[in-house]
Design an enzyme around this catalytic site. Structure first.
Site, PDB file in Angstrom:
ATOM      1  N   GLU A  83       1.086  -0.897   0.197  1.00  0.00           N
ATOM      2  CA  GLU A  83      -0.025  -0.287   0.006  1.00  0.00           C
ATOM      3  C   GLU A  83       0.916   1.107  -0.207  1.00  0.00           C
ATOM      4  O   GLU A  83       0.432   2.132  -0.037  1.00  0.00           O
ATOM      5  CB  GLU A  83      -0.740   0.179   1.069  1.00  0.00           C
ATOM      6  CG  GLU A  83      -2.345  -1.173   1.460  1.00  0.00           C
ATOM      7  CD  GLU A  83      -2.946  -0.847  -0.119  1.00  0.00           C
ATOM      8  OE1 GLU A  83      -3.114  -0.121  -0.346  1.00  0.00           O
ATOM      9  OE2 GLU A  83      -3.889  -1.730   0.197  1.00  0.00           O
ATOM     10  N   GLY A  84       2.063   0.938   0.040  1.00  0.00           N
ATOM     11  CA  GLY A  84       2.696   2.491   0.055  1.00  0.00           C
ATOM     12  C   GLY A  84       2.997   3.277   1.112  1.00  0.00           C
ATOM     13  O   GLY A  84       3.012   4.430   0.954  1.00  0.00           O
TER      14      GLY A  84
END
Length: 134
Positions: A83-84
């Site tokens: 998801e960064g």
């Protein structure tokens, strides 16, 4: 002592019906509890994937699913990377928020919240990434 959060609300590519390869990572390490909603949030298209942000309007609803996982597993570490959530300007932050399961029970679940401006992004009016037009 704070309660351990052992659930995750997903609203985009991690949902089972998104048919995205990333769902397999979640399915291997978690059990589907069912469909759920997140009130007081809006969902935007931020590329080929969605981003959820808080809304002042409690009537704004985002649709998704809730999964339960073993909090001692490395699942959240893997998902945070996907998801960064890492680095100096993370794409998302992971926050514990109340979500409502389809049968009416409210649980606290981790939610990936988009961490950048959405003013130039398209809002998904239906609140559902998989069914954007209702």
């Amino acid at each position: 002592m704070a309660k351990t959060v052992d659930s995750l609300f997903v609203y985009g590519t991690l949902r089972r019906d998104a048919r995205h390869a990333s769902h397999a990572m979640l399915a291997r390490g978690a059990t589907l509890l069912g469909d759920a909603t997140l009130n007081g949030a809006a969902i935007y298209l931020v590329g080929e994937y969605p981003g959820v942000v808080p809304s002042d309007n409690q009537e704004d609803v985002v649709h998704g699913e809730v999964y339960r996982f073993d909090p001692k597993s490395d699942l959240l570490t893997l998902l945070d990377e996907y998801e960064g959530c890492l680095g100096p300007r993370p794409l998302y932050t992971r926050e514990p928020l109340p979500v409502t399961l389809a049968q009416g029970e409210t649980v606290t679940a981790w939610v990936y919240v988009y961490n950048h401006p959405v003013s130039k992004k398209s809002r998904i009016a239906s609140g559902d990434f998989l069914f954007p037009y209702g």
